[in-house]
Design a protein around this motif. Sequence first.
Motif, mmCIF file in Angstrom:
data_model
loop_
_atom_site.group_PDB
_atom_site.id
_atom_site.type_symbol
_atom_site.label_atom_id
_atom_site.label_comp_id
_atom_site.label_asym_id
_atom_site.label_seq_id
_atom_site.Cartn_x
_atom_site.Cartn_y
_atom_site.Cartn_z
ATOM 1 N N LYS B 82 0.721 -1.276 0.002
ATOM 2 C CA LYS B 82 0.073 0.024 -0.026
ATOM 3 C C LYS B 82 0.860 1.169 0.083
ATOM 4 N N ALA B 83 1.841 1.228 -0.816
ATOM 5 C CA ALA B 83 2.923 2.454 -0.908
ATOM 6 C C ALA B 83 2.160 3.561 -1.349
ATOM 7 N N GLU B 84 2.335 4.659 -0.846
ATOM 8 C CA GLU B 84 1.606 5.806 -1.500
ATOM 9 C C GLU B 84 2.389 6.601 -2.651
ATOM 10 N N LYS B 85 3.686 6.729 -2.068
ATOM 11 C CA LYS B 85 4.615 7.508 -3.013
ATOM 12 C C LYS B 85 5.468 6.760 -4.177
ATOM 13 N N GLN B 86 5.334 7.033 -5.418
ATOM 14 C CA GLN B 86 5.801 6.430 -6.474
ATOM 15 C C GLN B 86 7.327 6.409 -6.336
ATOM 16 N N TYR B 130 -5.207 -2.682 -10.546
ATOM 17 C CA TYR B 130 -5.244 -1.908 -11.793
ATOM 18 C C TYR B 130 -5.400 -0.193 -11.462
ATOM 19 N N ALA B 131 -6.373 0.140 -10.409
ATOM 20 C CA ALA B 131 -6.752 1.236 -9.971
ATOM 21 C C ALA B 131 -5.537 1.883 -9.293
ATOM 22 N N TYR B 132 -4.988 1.136 -8.232
ATOM 23 C CA TYR B 132 -3.834 1.455 -7.445
ATOM 24 C C TYR B 132 -2.774 1.903 -8.528
ATOM 25 N N ALA B 133 -2.375 1.221 -9.591
ATOM 26 C CA ALA B 133 -1.224 1.502 -10.548
ATOM 27 C C ALA B 133 -1.454 2.878 -10.947
ATOM 28 N N PHE B 134 -2.835 3.359 -11.292
ATOM 29 C CA PHE B 134 -2.912 4.551 -11.623
ATOM 30 C C PHE B 134 -2.649 5.837 -10.481
ATOM 31 N N ARG B 135 -3.275 5.652 -9.366
ATOM 32 C CA ARG B 135 -2.902 6.308 -8.211
ATOM 33 C C ARG B 135 -1.597 6.456 -7.813
ATOM 34 N N TYR B 136 -0.786 5.326 -8.153
ATOM 35 C CA TYR B 136 0.714 5.462 -7.635
ATOM 36 C C TYR B 136 1.466 6.248 -8.580
ATOM 37 N N CYS B 137 0.935 6.648 -9.720
ATOM 38 C CA CYS B 137 1.568 7.729 -10.813
ATOM 39 C C CYS B 137 1.213 8.993 -10.494
ATOM 40 N N LEU B 138 0.442 8.983 -9.461
ATOM 41 C CA LEU B 138 -0.034 10.898 -9.529
ATOM 42 C C LEU B 138 1.131 11.292 -8.231
ATOM 43 N N THR B 139 2.008 11.921 -9.100
ATOM 44 C CA THR B 139 3.239 12.607 -8.290
ATOM 45 C C THR B 139 2.607 13.657 -7.454
ATOM 46 N N GLU B 140 2.112 14.566 -8.088
ATOM 47 C CA GLU B 140 1.675 16.118 -7.460
ATOM 48 C C GLU B 140 0.676 15.900 -6.583
ATOM 49 N N LYS B 142 -2.408 17.934 -6.043
ATOM 50 C CA LYS B 142 -3.659 17.848 -6.349
ATOM 51 C C LYS B 142 -3.886 16.966 -7.708
ATOM 52 N N GLN B 143 -2.927 16.342 -8.361
ATOM 53 C CA GLN B 143 -2.972 15.732 -9.727
ATOM 54 C C GLN B 143 -3.886 14.731 -9.938
ATOM 55 N N LYS B 144 -4.806 14.742 -10.953
ATOM 56 C CA LYS B 144 -5.891 13.807 -11.111
ATOM 57 C C LYS B 144 -5.674 12.953 -12.321
ATOM 58 N N SER B 145 -4.625 13.536 -13.332
ATOM 59 C CA SER B 145 -4.653 12.917 -14.593
ATOM 60 C C SER B 145 -3.085 12.654 -14.928
ATOM 61 N N ILE B 146 -2.799 11.768 -15.693
ATOM 62 C CA ILE B 146 -1.316 11.515 -16.103
ATOM 63 C C ILE B 146 -1.081 11.519 -17.635
ATOM 64 N N ASP B 147 -0.028 12.029 -17.923
ATOM 65 C CA ASP B 147 0.192 12.348 -19.276
ATOM 66 C C ASP B 147 0.333 11.051 -20.236
ATOM 67 N N ILE B 148 0.090 11.198 -21.371
ATOM 68 C CA ILE B 148 -0.100 10.115 -22.230
ATOM 69 C C ILE B 148 0.925 9.208 -22.404
ATOM 70 N N GLU B 149 2.261 9.837 -22.348
ATOM 71 C CA GLU B 149 3.366 8.925 -22.373
ATOM 72 C C GLU B 149 3.453 7.805 -21.151
ATOM 73 N N ASN B 184 -7.581 10.548 -17.513
ATOM 74 C CA ASN B 184 -7.993 10.621 -15.848
ATOM 75 C C ASN B 184 -8.451 9.004 -15.196
ATOM 76 N N MET B 185 -8.609 9.116 -14.097
ATOM 77 C CA MET B 185 -8.872 7.868 -13.591
ATOM 78 C C MET B 185 -9.993 7.109 -14.092
ATOM 79 N N ASP B 186 -11.396 7.797 -14.583
ATOM 80 C CA ASP B 186 -12.397 7.248 -15.135
ATOM 81 C C ASP B 186 -12.087 6.645 -16.397
ATOM 82 N N GLN B 187 -11.180 7.433 -17.260
ATOM 83 C CA GLN B 187 -10.841 6.735 -18.423
ATOM 84 C C GLN B 187 -10.264 5.569 -18.193
ATOM 85 N N TRP B 188 -9.262 5.557 -17.486
ATOM 86 C CA TRP B 188 -8.175 4.518 -17.020
ATOM 87 C C TRP B 188 -9.117 3.286 -16.729
#
Lengths: 743, 228
Positions: B82-86, B130-140, B142-149, B184-188
């Motif tokens: 349950k690591a919080e920070k990537q 799968y959801a965790y993987a997304f959240r794990y990449c949110l570094t900032e 208030k960040q809610k989305s992740i860049d395409i790359e 964003n998470m919903d699209q993910w």
Amino acid sequence: SLSFKMERKTIDLDQGWDYMQTGITKLKRILEGLPEPQFDSEQYMMLYTTIYNMCTQKPPHDYSQQLYDKYREAFEEYIHSTVLPALREKHDEYMLRELVKRWSNHKVMVRWLSRFFYYLDRYFIARRSLPPLNEVGLTCFRDLVYNELHSKVKDAVIALVDKEREGEQIDRALLKNVLDIYVEIGMGQMERYEEDFESFMLLDSASYYSRKASSWIQEDSCPDYMLKSEECLKKERERVAHYLHSSSEPKLVEKVQHELLVVYANQLLEKEHSGCRALLRDDKVDDLSRMYRLYHKIVKGLEPVANIFKQHVTAEGNALVQQAEDTATNHAANTASVQEQVLIRKVIELHDKYMVYVVECFQNHTLFHKALKEAFEIFCNKTVAGSSSAELLATFCDNILKKGGSEKLSDEAIEDTLEKVVKLLAYISDKDLFAEFYRKKLARRLLFDRSANDDHERSILTKLKQQCGGQFTSKMEGMVTDLTLARENQNSFEEYLGNNPAANPGIDLTVTVLTTGFWPSYKSFDINLPAEMVKCVEVFKGFYETKTKHRKLTWIYSLGTCHLNGKFDTKPIELVVSTYQAAVLLLFNTTDKLSYTDILTQLNLSHEDLVRLLHSLSCARYKILLKEPSTKTVSQSDSFEFNSKFTDRMRRIKIPLPPVDERKKVVEDVDKDRRYAIDAAIVRIMKSRKVLGHQQLVSECVEQLSRMFKPDIKAIKKRMEDLITRDYLERDKENPNMFRYLA
Amino acid sequence: MRRSSAASKKKSDSITSSTTDLFRSGPSKATSKEMDRIDHLFNQYANTSSNLIDPEGIEELCSNLEVPHTDIRILMLAWKMKAEKQGYFTQEEWRRGLKALRADTLSKLKKALPELEKEVRRQSNFADFYAYAFRYCLTEEKQKSIDIETICQLLDIVMGSTFRAQVDYFVEYLKIQNDYKVINMDQWMGFYRFCNEISFPEMTEYNPELAWPLVLDSFVEWISEKQA
């Protein structure tokens, strides 16, 4: 002792019946038409009393039952011996006449005999729950005569009906009398008439008209066929009135309609050269009215007609659009815009024409109103030469409302046209786009004093308000009001200048103050104004602050107009130019020659704007500035000089700036507004429903917004996603097709 | 009998005590010795000043575990912790993860990885992972989305082995389209649903009128055009 007891002599059954027989025989002779005097009252009384006595005698001499039986037997005997033989030997019409006679006789017989035997009716039949005398009598005829002959009679009647249909004269009264028998023999019920006659008659009629229809449909044109059908229906109704029972009318009419109009509906309407399409093409109003009348009475009969009507109108509309499109591609830009005007005119005419059809031929029926509406909605939303219909309509209005517009019409004609234009707007789905184009053009008319008639301007706004609601026109109305206020304001300003001579800028200045929210958004640059103008701005600001402290003035120089005196060699000429153009020209008061870059730096404008300005002053019709090199377009390396040699025969000339294409901006602004509108609709809906399925949300959204535009489903989805990101909505965890409102 | 039991009692005493220990040290209770070993392992990789395992430490850990740095199993390990920070493991997270895996040495940790993978891939857990993987990449913050790359890389790691074709196509699409710069998470999550519910490449069940995220509607359209 006195005795009051009346002694009656007991009548023996045979004795009594013999006496009754004399009466019955007499009656029969009368019915047969033999010479026989009518019953007199004494004879009648005797007969009646005989029955009375025989019924009231003490047992075993109370003969009620026997008399009841003998009453019936009397009829049976007569029928078997006389009536039936007479009928059996006749046929066809002769048989019918005989039957009518015999029935009539029978009724008389029943009437008389039941009077003689009346006493039985009083107590005996009730006591024994037996049928009354009248019924017994009629039943005899029914069971013995009617039951045997009704089929033969029915055949004979139908044969006569068909004969009449073929045009021959028949004895209608006879048929009426015959058919009355069927009705009366039912003794209160219509069963006999319906089962023994009507059902066969209907079958026969159906097959008769089926035959006729199958040959007519091949030989006749649609109008002729319809005429024949109308005539047939009329005749059949007459037939009912003359001799059929009235209850047969709807059934018979339905059968005839079915065979003539329903079975062959498709073939009839779709007849290549004379069918519905052709009638519409050739404006055959009478035939179409007949078509409506005929099919109106048939369940779902009008649907195909309305459909063809809709297709026809759509095709006509599409043709007009195509025509305009073709002309636009083949000709120069200015003829294209004329074509667009012509198109709107023609569409209005098309609408007028077919509305008359809807109201008159089609009796204002909702199906046809709907068909017309749907047809117009199809082609009224097509683009012509890159312009949306919303834009075309707005341009059309502008042309009517502006001074020197292409339409030169009387006041009444203008009112009428405006009325029709607003009606057309109902068919356009992008109403918000129309509103924005209209607003932009209205702004130009108002600000540059190009409005031809104030009353017309207000009138169309009233009409738009009525059709589209107050929100649609609130900004526009605000604009018109602003102008009125601006005039008042200007008067105050002039008064202020009068009272403060020191503040006078030395130039005639007219300022129009606009309420920002009402007017289209305009770009406002920080152009470096010439000193004279800077003073004007300050003076006005000073005045304005005396009136109100809470408002901020933003100057839109791009909308301003200047009158400059050009001191040319030949003669002075007044130049009417935009503020920007004036700013450029005034630079040459201090310097003879300026480079493009000089001007750019001094004025602080963008390249796009400056090129446009310099072009209008040096490369267009009036060359106020000389450009070096004198090429046709302005480039950044050019330099400019005041053209002192310029002249024109006029004393005052207007140097227009080519209008910026506002279309792109309008579309952008409308798209932006739509995004907000969709957001608001989604939030409104979700706030009230709390949880809603995706498809329902989309459809309610479309519904709510439909008054102003037809939202793109993708656009709605995009806004929803945005709202999810902004935490207004969330997707339900269990069901990904449901959404929840997040408070 | 009693005698033998008395005699054997001594033996069984020692057996009993260690068995009891074993029982007592179920998933929620490690022995203090195990905890010591877990902490010791932590300290081998942690940055002494921050008391965190930082990206460098993780890289070393990976190399020791003989697992590539970008392998999904590291992500799974992070999930288990349950690591919080990537890129960082706190001591608490480390303890949580290794305790749960019952691994107090490097070799035990390495051996625990296949089992962990099986656990994560269970249908009931994978959506959460799968959801965790997304959240794990949110570094900032208030960040809610992740860049395409990053999304493309993440998709490859997380879903590449199970849904190769979908991932390849979707990644290709994301790279050439212009509508979205971030996901964003919903699209993910939508993509996960897509892989599980829609047959590929037929996609006959796909209905754009349902609540699929718009990016997937466009994706499906793009594929259909390609196939045409």
